[in-house]
Design a protein around this motif. Structure first.
Motif, PDB file in Angstrom:
ATOM      1  N   GLY A 293       0.804  -1.210   0.000  1.00  0.00           N
ATOM      2  CA  GLY A 293       0.000   0.000   0.000  1.00  0.00           C
ATOM      3  C   GLY A 293       0.837   1.259   0.000  1.00  0.00           C
ATOM      4  O   GLY A 293       0.533   2.238  -0.701  1.00  0.00           O
ATOM      5  N   GLU A 294       1.905   1.237   0.773  1.00  0.00           N
ATOM      6  CA  GLU A 294       2.810   2.389   0.817  1.00  0.00           C
ATOM      7  C   GLU A 294       3.464   2.630  -0.534  1.00  0.00           C
ATOM      8  O   GLU A 294       3.627   3.779  -0.967  1.00  0.00           O
ATOM      9  N   LYS A 295       3.850   1.556  -1.192  1.00  0.00           N
ATOM     10  CA  LYS A 295       4.487   1.692  -2.504  1.00  0.00           C
ATOM     11  C   LYS A 295       3.518   2.306  -3.513  1.00  0.00           C
ATOM     12  O   LYS A 295       3.880   3.198  -4.287  1.00  0.00           O
ATOM     13  N   ALA A 296       2.256   1.837  -3.491  1.00  0.00           N
ATOM     14  CA  ALA A 296       1.264   2.385  -4.410  1.00  0.00           C
ATOM     15  C   ALA A 296       1.029   3.862  -4.137  1.00  0.00           C
ATOM     16  O   ALA A 296       0.941   4.679  -5.069  1.00  0.00           O
ATOM     17  N   ALA A 297       0.932   4.229  -2.860  1.00  0.00           N
ATOM     18  CA  ALA A 297       0.693   5.629  -2.500  1.00  0.00           C
ATOM     19  C   ALA A 297       1.832   6.520  -2.980  1.00  0.00           C
ATOM     20  O   ALA A 297       1.613   7.629  -3.497  1.00  0.00           O
ATOM     21  N   LYS A 298       3.047   6.032  -2.848  1.00  0.00           N
ATOM     22  CA  LYS A 298       4.201   6.799  -3.321  1.00  0.00           C
ATOM     23  C   LYS A 298       4.160   6.955  -4.835  1.00  0.00           C
ATOM     24  O   LYS A 298       4.400   8.044  -5.374  1.00  0.00           O
ATOM     25  N   ASP A 299       3.853   5.863  -5.531  1.00  0.00           N
ATOM     26  CA  ASP A 299       3.776   5.910  -6.999  1.00  0.00           C
ATOM     27  C   ASP A 299       2.678   6.856  -7.477  1.00  0.00           C
ATOM     28  O   ASP A 299       2.822   7.525  -8.507  1.00  0.00           O
ATOM     29  N   LEU A 300       1.570   6.895  -6.730  1.00  0.00           N
ATOM     30  CA  LEU A 300       0.415   7.694  -7.140  1.00  0.00           C
ATOM     31  C   LEU A 300       0.463   9.128  -6.611  1.00  0.00           C
ATOM     32  O   LEU A 300      -0.342   9.968  -7.020  1.00  0.00           O
ATOM     33  N   GLY A 301       1.371   9.393  -5.666  1.00  0.00           N
ATOM     34  CA  GLY A 301       1.466  10.734  -5.098  1.00  0.00           C
ATOM     35  C   GLY A 301       0.330  11.066  -4.152  1.00  0.00           C
ATOM     36  O   GLY A 301      -0.127  12.216  -4.096  1.00  0.00           O
ATOM     37  N   ILE A 302      -0.134  10.086  -3.402  1.00  0.00           N
ATOM     38  CA  ILE A 302      -1.226  10.314  -2.453  1.00  0.00           C
ATOM     39  C   ILE A 302      -0.788   9.881  -1.055  1.00  0.00           C
ATOM     40  O   ILE A 302       0.282   9.289  -0.876  1.00  0.00           O
ATOM     41  N   SER A 303      -1.633  10.179  -0.047  1.00  0.00           N
ATOM     42  CA  SER A 303      -1.342   9.791   1.333  1.00  0.00           C
ATOM     43  C   SER A 303      -2.063   8.499   1.687  1.00  0.00           C
ATOM     44  O   SER A 303      -3.214   8.289   1.274  1.00  0.00           O
ATOM     45  N   PHE A 304      -1.403   7.652   2.461  1.00  0.00           N
ATOM     46  CA  PHE A 304      -1.967   6.354   2.829  1.00  0.00           C
ATOM     47  C   PHE A 304      -1.717   6.069   4.300  1.00  0.00           C
ATOM     48  O   PHE A 304      -0.605   6.240   4.792  1.00  0.00           O
ATOM     49  N   THR A 305      -2.765   5.639   4.985  1.00  0.00           N
ATOM     50  CA  THR A 305      -2.690   5.208   6.377  1.00  0.00           C
ATOM     51  C   THR A 305      -3.201   3.783   6.484  1.00  0.00           C
ATOM     52  O   THR A 305      -4.253   3.464   5.917  1.00  0.00           O
ATOM     53  N   GLN A 306      -2.486   2.943   7.208  1.00  0.00           N
ATOM     54  CA  GLN A 306      -3.004   1.614   7.544  1.00  0.00           C
ATOM     55  C   GLN A 306      -3.061   1.481   9.050  1.00  0.00           C
ATOM     56  O   GLN A 306      -2.103   1.812   9.755  1.00  0.00           O
ATOM     57  N   THR A 307      -4.180   1.011   9.537  1.00  0.00           N
ATOM     58  CA  THR A 307      -4.355   0.803  10.966  1.00  0.00           C
ATOM     59  C   THR A 307      -5.339  -0.334  11.181  1.00  0.00           C
ATOM     60  O   THR A 307      -5.965  -0.816  10.226  1.00  0.00           O
TER      61      THR A 307
END
Length: 342
Positions: A63-77
């Motif tokens: 998920g973090e990799k996708a968020a970086k590629d897409l230029g968005i913010s991602f939280t997992q909890t």
């Protein structure tokens, strides 16, 4: 098979938020909560079934990799242990923080439905991933593999290990988790049609954690001395079931397979307490989930076949069930588990 890389999170809760080219790590000392950094761009989140285990650590890496590629913010909890009430509280908290899109792997589809409806009414794009709540307001289910393929594959693995005959048992997670029940139903259907000389004994043993899975596996072996194999359904059950076989000195007598990450099964694959574990590339599932959330936020429709830049193969979409399907299951054994980092 490709080598997977990525840091494994050691904390039971926490998140990496991505904004443009900068990254900000956030974590909380209170299990089941997350702190969200403010961001001008798209902000998405995923609520896992339980944080701090290799499976969902791998999901987070993807998920973090996708968020970086897409230029968005991602939280997992997610909750520190499998607790559907706590999971609902976490989801409600993310809605209050005004995330643009949220995906959840529901422990109990019934209890999560109301919160998903509330989120949708608030304008949040909602999805399920890893496990589904088919009667909810979710706009898409990001599925790792079909229930039929997963159930059939795990039964094929068990049948091969026990010689296609004899008694076997099943130790599952929560009785309310629809995904687990679907896999079990598919496995039983495969057994009845392809392996008529095999017989399920002891019913389905439902558990909530590793310790209970160990106890149930011990009880199963004690009550059924001719038992030849056990299917451990979730990652949390695998260590308990495999440990019970080791403790009983039953390696080579009682075969164990199930649904768990290669890291979770590693020591038991090495010892022989497990013959295999069936799963999928969980990092790819995390990547696909974040990509899907971004698609929802951007108002883009899923196609019958979707090319996702961070994945090797096209991803199919079934409009009738609103399901994105990652692909076929992967079988991990002593020979290949070390090629994966989750």
């Amino acid at each position: 098979m490709k080598k997977l890389t990525g840091a494994v999170a050691l904390l039971a809760s926490g998140a990496l938020l991505l904004s443009g080219c900068s990254t900000t790590s956030t974590s909380s000392t209170e299990a089941g909560t997350t702190a969200a950094a403010s961001a001008d761009g798209v902000k998405v989140a995923f609520v896992s079934q339980v944080e701090g285990i290799p499976y969902f650590n791998g999901f987070k890496t993807g998920g973090e990799k996708a968020a970086k590629d897409l230029g968005i913010s991602f939280t997992q909890t997610g909750p520190a242990k499998a607790d559907s009430t706590e999971q609902v509280k976490i989801l409600d908290g993310l809605v209050a923080q005004k995330y643009d899109a949220i995906a959840v792997s529901p422990l109990d589809p019934t209890s999560i439905n109301s919160s998903l409806a509330t989120a949708a009414e608030a304008g949040v794009k909602v999805a399920t991933s890893d496990a589904d709540a088919p009667d909810s307001a979710r706009q898409v289910f990001v599925s790792q593999a079909s229930d039929a393929d997963l159930g059939s594959t795990v039964m094929d693995q068990l049948a091969e290990a026990v010689g296609k005959s004899g008694e076997y048992g099943i130790v599952s997670g929560s009785a309310d988790t629809a995904t687990f029940n679907n896999w079990i139903a598919a496995a039983q259907e495969r057994q009845e049609s392809a392996y008529p000389d095999m017989k399920l004994v002891g019913g389905i043993r439902y558990t909530t954690d590793t310790a209970q899975a160990l106890q149930e596996a011990q009880n199963l072996m004690t009550a059924n001395p001719d038992l030849k194999g056990i299917i451990a359904v979730p990652s949390t059950a695998i260590p308990g079931v495999a440990q019970a076989v080791q403790n009983a000195g039953a390696i080579g007598k009682v075969a164990v397979t199930g649904f768990g990450s290669p890291k979770t099964a590693a020591e038991f694959l090495e010892s022989g307490a497990m013959t295999s574990t069936v799963l999928w590339n969980v990092e790819d599932l995390g990547y696909l989930t974040v990509w899907a959330l971004d698609q929802l936020v951007e108002g883009k429709e899923f196609q019958a076949s979707n090319t996702v830049s961070g994945l090797d193969s096209p991803v199919t979409y079934d409009a009738a069930s609103k399901t994105l399907l990652l692909g076929k299951p992967t079988v991990f054994t002593k020979e290949n588990y070390a090629d994966y980092d989750f």
